[in-house]
Design a protein around this motif. Structure first.
Motif, PDB file in Angstrom:
ATOM      1  N   UNK A   5      42.285  23.414 -16.405  1.00  0.00           N
ATOM      2  CA  UNK A   5      43.246  22.393 -16.853  1.00  0.00           C
ATOM      3  C   UNK A   5      43.110  21.064 -16.094  1.00  0.00           C
ATOM      4  N   UNK A   6      42.761  21.124 -14.817  1.00  0.00           N
ATOM      5  CA  UNK A   6      42.568  19.902 -14.033  1.00  0.00           C
ATOM      6  C   UNK A   6      41.324  19.160 -14.502  1.00  0.00           C
ATOM      7  N   UNK A   7      40.253  19.891 -14.770  1.00  0.00           N
ATOM      8  CA  UNK A   7      39.024  19.274 -15.272  1.00  0.00           C
ATOM      9  C   UNK A   7      39.318  18.562 -16.593  1.00  0.00           C
ATOM     10  N   UNK A   8      39.992  19.243 -17.499  1.00  0.00           N
ATOM     11  CA  UNK A   8      40.316  18.641 -18.798  1.00  0.00           C
ATOM     12  C   UNK A   8      41.191  17.406 -18.632  1.00  0.00           C
ATOM     13  N   UNK A   9      42.173  17.482 -17.755  1.00  0.00           N
ATOM     14  CA  UNK A   9      43.069  16.345 -17.537  1.00  0.00           C
ATOM     15  C   UNK A   9      42.287  15.126 -17.058  1.00  0.00           C
ATOM     16  N   UNK A  10      41.363  15.334 -16.125  1.00  0.00           N
ATOM     17  CA  UNK A  10      40.590  14.220 -15.584  1.00  0.00           C
ATOM     18  C   UNK A  10      39.633  13.670 -16.643  1.00  0.00           C
ATOM     19  N   UNK A  11      38.963  14.524 -17.382  1.00  0.00           N
ATOM     20  CA  UNK A  11      38.069  14.038 -18.433  1.00  0.00           C
ATOM     21  C   UNK A  11      38.839  13.285 -19.515  1.00  0.00           C
ATOM     22  N   UNK A  12      40.063  13.707 -19.797  1.00  0.00           N
ATOM     23  CA  UNK A  12      40.886  13.025 -20.809  1.00  0.00           C
ATOM     24  C   UNK A  12      41.319  11.631 -20.361  1.00  0.00           C
ATOM     25  N   UNK A  13      41.269  11.363 -19.072  1.00  0.00           N
ATOM     26  CA  UNK A  13      41.582  10.014 -18.597  1.00  0.00           C
ATOM     27  C   UNK A  13      40.583   8.994 -19.140  1.00  0.00           C
ATOM     28  N   UNK A  14      39.392   9.466 -19.500  1.00  0.00           N
ATOM     29  CA  UNK A  14      38.339   8.587 -19.998  1.00  0.00           C
ATOM     30  C   UNK A  14      38.283   8.524 -21.520  1.00  0.00           C
ATOM     31  N   UNK A  15      38.826   9.508 -22.195  1.00  0.00           N
ATOM     32  CA  UNK A  15      38.770   9.516 -23.657  1.00  0.00           C
ATOM     33  C   UNK A  15      39.264  10.834 -24.215  1.00  0.00           C
ATOM     34  N   UNK A  16      39.404  10.865 -25.536  1.00  0.00           N
ATOM     35  CA  UNK A  16      39.894  12.072 -26.205  1.00  0.00           C
ATOM     36  C   UNK A  16      38.775  13.117 -26.287  1.00  0.00           C
ATOM     37  N   UNK A  17      39.048  14.300 -25.740  1.00  0.00           N
ATOM     38  CA  UNK A  17      38.072  15.386 -25.778  1.00  0.00           C
ATOM     39  C   UNK A  17      38.058  16.018 -27.165  1.00  0.00           C
ATOM     40  N   UNK A  18      36.860  16.232 -27.668  1.00  0.00           N
ATOM     41  CA  UNK A  18      36.702  16.906 -28.953  1.00  0.00           C
ATOM     42  C   UNK A  18      36.365  18.388 -28.764  1.00  0.00           C
ATOM     43  N   UNK A  19      35.639  18.687 -27.688  1.00  0.00           N
ATOM     44  CA  UNK A  19      35.187  20.061 -27.440  1.00  0.00           C
ATOM     45  C   UNK A  19      34.762  20.172 -25.984  1.00  0.00           C
ATOM     46  N   UNK A  20      34.821  21.368 -25.429  1.00  0.00           N
ATOM     47  CA  UNK A  20      34.333  21.573 -24.073  1.00  0.00           C
ATOM     48  C   UNK A  20      34.121  23.030 -23.735  1.00  0.00           C
ATOM     49  N   UNK A 120      35.230  15.125  -9.190  1.00  0.00           N
ATOM     50  CA  UNK A 120      36.285  14.865 -10.177  1.00  0.00           C
ATOM     51  C   UNK A 120      37.336  13.907  -9.638  1.00  0.00           C
ATOM     52  N   UNK A 121      37.610  13.965  -8.348  1.00  0.00           N
ATOM     53  CA  UNK A 121      38.552  13.014  -7.753  1.00  0.00           C
ATOM     54  C   UNK A 121      38.015  11.580  -7.832  1.00  0.00           C
ATOM     55  N   UNK A 122      36.704  11.416  -7.665  1.00  0.00           N
ATOM     56  CA  UNK A 122      36.096  10.091  -7.805  1.00  0.00           C
ATOM     57  C   UNK A 122      36.166   9.642  -9.271  1.00  0.00           C
ATOM     58  N   UNK A 123      35.903  10.552 -10.200  1.00  0.00           N
ATOM     59  CA  UNK A 123      36.023  10.220 -11.631  1.00  0.00           C
ATOM     60  C   UNK A 123      37.450   9.782 -11.934  1.00  0.00           C
ATOM     61  N   UNK A 124      38.421  10.515 -11.397  1.00  0.00           N
ATOM     62  CA  UNK A 124      39.824  10.172 -11.624  1.00  0.00           C
ATOM     63  C   UNK A 124      40.121   8.765 -11.089  1.00  0.00           C
ATOM     64  N   UNK A 125      39.661   8.474  -9.887  1.00  0.00           N
ATOM     65  CA  UNK A 125      39.876   7.154  -9.294  1.00  0.00           C
ATOM     66  C   UNK A 125      39.207   6.066 -10.139  1.00  0.00           C
ATOM     67  N   UNK A 126      37.969   6.304 -10.566  1.00  0.00           N
ATOM     68  CA  UNK A 126      37.218   5.308 -11.345  1.00  0.00           C
ATOM     69  C   UNK A 126      37.775   5.139 -12.759  1.00  0.00           C
ATOM     70  N   UNK A 127      38.504   6.130 -13.254  1.00  0.00           N
ATOM     71  CA  UNK A 127      39.051   6.031 -14.622  1.00  0.00           C
ATOM     72  C   UNK A 127      40.067   4.898 -14.733  1.00  0.00           C
TER      73      UNK A 127
END
Length: 131
Positions: A5-20, A120-127
């Motif tokens: 759930x944390x991975x999905x939350x962080x990836x969603x900060x960048x855009x809408x997920x279609x599949x994973x 993922x924390x860096x991705x979150x910060x950069x988002x």
């Protein structure tokens, strides 16, 4: 340890997920640690999202190299060692490559999960650049 759930939350900060598909943490089938692997796609991928992810991978202090690939429909993020196992020889499916590393090196698998959390924390910060 990072959870799906944390991975999905962080990836969603960048855009809408279609599949994973997320191979992280403990394998529920046998309680061995997965080597971190994320395969996903965005509904509307963009060069900006791709750049944010590339910068995060290059910025993150890590004891080993990470592979980020956005060349196909599905994007991947995994330790380079797993990417190399996938490329063969022999060429293995992702499931078989995961199983091979899980069988050979649990210490590496634990470390990859720890380092994925940092990445993922860096991705979150950069988002925040997108917002």
């Amino acid at each position: 340890m990072i959870e799906v759930p944390t991975v999905k939350r962080i990836l969603r900060l960048l855009g809408e997920l279609e599949w994973g598909r997320y191979a992280i943490g403990l394998n529920p089938a046998d309680s061995r640690m997965f080597p971190s692997s994320i395969v996903w796609r965005y509904r509307d991928p963009s060069a900006r999202i791709e750049e944010i992810l590339r910068v995060a991978v290059s910025e993150t202090a890590s004891e080993f190299e990470w592979s980020f690939d956005s060349s196909g429909k599905n994007w991947t993020l995994m330790p380079m060692r797993l990417a190399e196992v996938l490329q063969g020889p022999p060429q293995l499916s992702l499931v078989d490559a995961l199983d091979e590393l899980m069988s050979l090196d649990q210490k590496y698998c634990f470390q990859s999960n720890s380092e994925l959390k940092s990445l993922l924390l860096v991705i979150e910060k950069n988002s925040k650049i997108l917002n």
